[in-house]
Design an enzyme around this catalytic site. Structure first.
Site, PDB file in Angstrom:
ATOM      1  N   LYS A 218     -12.586   0.161  16.818  1.00  0.00           N
ATOM      2  CA  LYS A 218     -11.240  -0.448  16.774  1.00  0.00           C
ATOM      3  C   LYS A 218     -10.546  -0.318  18.120  1.00  0.00           C
ATOM      4  O   LYS A 218      -9.874  -1.240  18.566  1.00  0.00           O
ATOM      5  CB  LYS A 218     -10.380   0.230  15.712  1.00  0.00           C
TER       6      LYS A 218
ATOM      7  N   PHE B 227      -3.625   3.692  15.151  1.00  0.00           N
ATOM      8  CA  PHE B 227      -4.063   4.680  14.176  1.00  0.00           C
ATOM      9  C   PHE B 227      -5.221   4.066  13.403  1.00  0.00           C
ATOM     10  O   PHE B 227      -5.234   2.853  13.175  1.00  0.00           O
ATOM     11  CB  PHE B 227      -2.921   5.035  13.208  1.00  0.00           C
TER      12      PHE B 227
ATOM     13  N   LYS C 194      -9.453  -3.725  19.878  1.00  0.00           N
ATOM     14  CA  LYS C 194      -8.020  -4.023  19.974  1.00  0.00           C
ATOM     15  C   LYS C 194      -7.463  -3.724  21.366  1.00  0.00           C
ATOM     16  O   LYS C 194      -6.267  -3.802  21.578  1.00  0.00           O
ATOM     17  CB  LYS C 194      -7.255  -3.253  18.888  1.00  0.00           C
TER      18      LYS C 194
ATOM     19  N   ASN D 163       0.862  -1.188   0.000  1.00  0.00           N
ATOM     20  CA  ASN D 163       0.000   0.000   0.000  1.00  0.00           C
ATOM     21  C   ASN D 163       0.899   1.238   0.000  1.00  0.00           C
ATOM     22  O   ASN D 163       2.110   1.124   0.169  1.00  0.00           O
ATOM     23  CB  ASN D 163      -0.945  -0.035   1.213  1.00  0.00           C
TER      24      ASN D 163
ATOM     25  N   LYS E 231      10.130 -15.993 -10.691  1.00  0.00           N
ATOM     26  CA  LYS E 231       9.212 -15.009 -11.280  1.00  0.00           C
ATOM     27  C   LYS E 231       8.190 -15.734 -12.155  1.00  0.00           C
ATOM     28  O   LYS E 231       8.589 -16.499 -13.043  1.00  0.00           O
ATOM     29  CB  LYS E 231      10.020 -14.016 -12.120  1.00  0.00           C
TER      30      LYS E 231
HETATM   31  O1  C5P Z   1      -8.001  -2.449  11.596  1.00  0.00           O
HETATM   32  P1  C5P Z   1      -7.167  -1.350  11.036  1.00  0.00           P
HETATM   33  O2  C5P Z   1      -6.137  -1.824  10.061  1.00  0.00           O
HETATM   34  O3  C5P Z   1      -7.888  -0.173  10.513  1.00  0.00           O
HETATM   35  O4  C5P Z   1      -6.426  -0.797  12.344  1.00  0.00           O
HETATM   36  C1  C5P Z   1      -5.448   0.143  12.284  1.00  0.00           C
HETATM   37  C2  C5P Z   1      -4.506   0.013  13.441  1.00  0.00           C
HETATM   38  O5  C5P Z   1      -4.150  -1.348  13.674  1.00  0.00           O
HETATM   39  C3  C5P Z   1      -3.200   0.706  13.141  1.00  0.00           C
HETATM   40  O6  C5P Z   1      -2.676   1.176  14.364  1.00  0.00           O
HETATM   41  C4  C5P Z   1      -2.355  -0.402  12.533  1.00  0.00           C
HETATM   42  O7  C5P Z   1      -0.974  -0.146  12.692  1.00  0.00           O
HETATM   43  C5  C5P Z   1      -2.798  -1.598  13.324  1.00  0.00           C
HETATM   44  N1  C5P Z   1      -2.783  -2.873  12.566  1.00  0.00           N
HETATM   45  C6  C5P Z   1      -1.890  -3.861  12.905  1.00  0.00           C
HETATM   46  N2  C5P Z   1      -1.898  -5.060  12.221  1.00  0.00           N
HETATM   47  C7  C5P Z   1      -2.765  -5.261  11.230  1.00  0.00           C
HETATM   48  C8  C5P Z   1      -3.683  -4.252  10.879  1.00  0.00           C
HETATM   49  C9  C5P Z   1      -3.660  -3.063  11.558  1.00  0.00           C
HETATM   50  O8  C5P Z   1      -1.071  -3.675  13.811  1.00  0.00           O
HETATM   51  N3  C5P Z   1      -2.766  -6.424  10.577  1.00  0.00           N
END
Ligand code: C5P
Length: 404
Positions: A336, A322, A340, A209, A288
């Site tokens: 979130k 974030f 989390k 990304n 590849k």
């Molecule tokens: O669920 P989402 O991706 O929107 O959540 C964002 C937060 O979770 C960010 O702080 C990101 O760094 C963390 N994150 C993570 N591992 C993932 C997805 C998101 O640590 N696989």
């Protein structure tokens, strides 16, 4: 005892209409126990005289490179050596340019080159001058070198314009000096995740990304400056690792998780800014993959959620996430935060201009576990980092006082 007690502060005053406010700064510093040596530039003398500062500091005021108030000492070298902090307030666009490029054509700029004291700069100028790319670039050069800026605030300027450019107020400037003298995150161990992850498809292709890593690097950098011990676990970025951080470069989400788990038990705070790929290819092609097939279907499987995993194993750590959203910003961020097990979440609407991926600026809202919210205006990622770390300091303080 005040942190200023017995400290030597060099106060450089430059030619801004706000020069008169430097008298208040000199007065408060002197009252707090600091020994303040004031250096006026020629232009500053058009706005305020040395008599004012001499009366306030009860010390000679310096103007000329060739003044030698204390016999047998080269004034600028002597002053440069004994200073703990060089504060420049107000700082004009001109002095920022000179400092950025190491020009030494008067006493103040010579002192700035000759000293190893911490540099604190409080600019004041017309909004257009402040926003001029030349000025902003000079600010970034100086920040990268470790200077602490006390950004100008919005208000009615002397020229009649309204906008950013007003000298920050005296308490804010004093607080910045206090933080430089006594770094507020000293002893705090911080883990920051940053950048994107790359999930290989074959030997030369991957899913990723557009994350630049700028937000996470700004946090790591600012935390280092505030005295924290920083581990930066970073996906691939084009940024130079911040000097002083323990940087762990990784590629995939799984590697990022492993690197975080390695240090997790030994940290006090985690700030997860990484834009982790939510999915990875189920199989990685050896070598590849050649073109030629009419279609190529790649099956994706979910990656571990790093922050969620850390949240599940949370001990005493403060966890900050974030949330980049394009809709229902605050509801999704709050959800979130809960799911989390976070203490704070920084929500940004990445569909807005100047916010999110790749930009140097961000517009965010801070959301706490108790549902308090603080929306912030559009600002540089470094300023966002300062707000986030201020919130972390408050959370750490609340935790240690509740532990009694
Ligand atoms: O669920 P989402 O991706 O929107 O959540 C964002 C937060 O979770 C960010 O702080 C990101 O760094 C963390 N994150 C993570 N591992 C993932 C997805 C998101 O640590 N696989």
């Amino acid at each position: 005892m005040s942190v200023f007690e017995g400290k030597h502060i060099l106060l450089g005053v430059t030619g801004s209409i706000a020069a008169y406010k430097a008298a208040d700064i000199a007065s408060k510093l002197t009252q707090a126990g600091a020994e303040v040596d004031v250096v006026l530039t020629e232009h500053a003398r058009r706005f305020i005289t040395e008599v004012t500062f001499r009366a306030i500091t009860r010390r000679p005021v310096l103007i000329d490179l060739f003044d030698e108030p204390e016999e047998r000492q080269i004034a600028h070298i002597h002053l440069a050596k004994r200073a703990d902090v060089l504060l420049i307030a107000p700082a004009t666009a001109n002095i920022l340019a000179k400092l950025a490029y190491g020009i030494a054509d008067d006493l103040l700029t010579t002192l700035a080159l000759a000293t190893q004291a911490k540099l604190v700069i409080a600019p004041a100028m017309n909004t257009v001058m402040w926003q001029n790319p030349a000025t902003q670039q000079n600010v970034r050069i100086l920040e990268a070198r470790g200077a602490r800026f006390v950004y100008p605030v919005e208000g009615m300027l002397a020229c009649g314009d309204v906008g950013a450019g007003k000298l920050a107020d005296t308490p804010t400037i004093l607080q910045a000096i206090e933080e430089v003298l006594n770094p507020p995150l000293r002893g705090v161990r911080l883990l920051v995740t940053a950048g994107p992850t790359e999930e290989p498809i074959d030997a030369v292709r991957h899913i990723s990304n557009p994350s630049s890593g700028k937000m996470g690097y700004a946090i790591a950098d600012e935390a280092l400056r505030q005295g924290a011990e920083v581990t930066l676990v970073t996906g691939p970025t084009l940024l130079a690792p911040p000097a002083g951080a323990k940087t762990v470069p990784v590629r995939t989400a799984q590697q990022m998780l492993d690197a975080c788990l390695q240090v997790y038990d030994a940290v006090d705070v985690v700030i997860a800014t990484a834009a982790v790929s939510d999915y990875r290819p189920a199989e990685v092609w050896q070598g590849k993959r050649k073109k030629g097939e009419p279609e190529w279907t790649i099956r994706l499987v979910p990656n571990p959620d790093i922050l969620r995993t850390l949240g599940e194993r949370k001990g005493k750590q403060i966890l900050v996430g974030f949330a980049a959203e394009t809709q229902e910003l605050l509801q999704n961020a709050q959800q979130k935060l809960r799911e989390k097990n976070l203490d704070l979440i920084v929500a940004n609407d990445v569909s807005q201009e100047g916010a999110g991926f790749r930009a140097d600026t961000n517009r965010v809202t801070l959301l706490w576990a108790d549902s308090t919210q603080k929306p912030l205006p559009l600002m540089s990622k470094r300023e966002v980092a300062q707000y986030v770390l201020q919130a972390v300091r408050d959370l750490l303080r609340a935790r240690s006082s509740s532990e009694g």
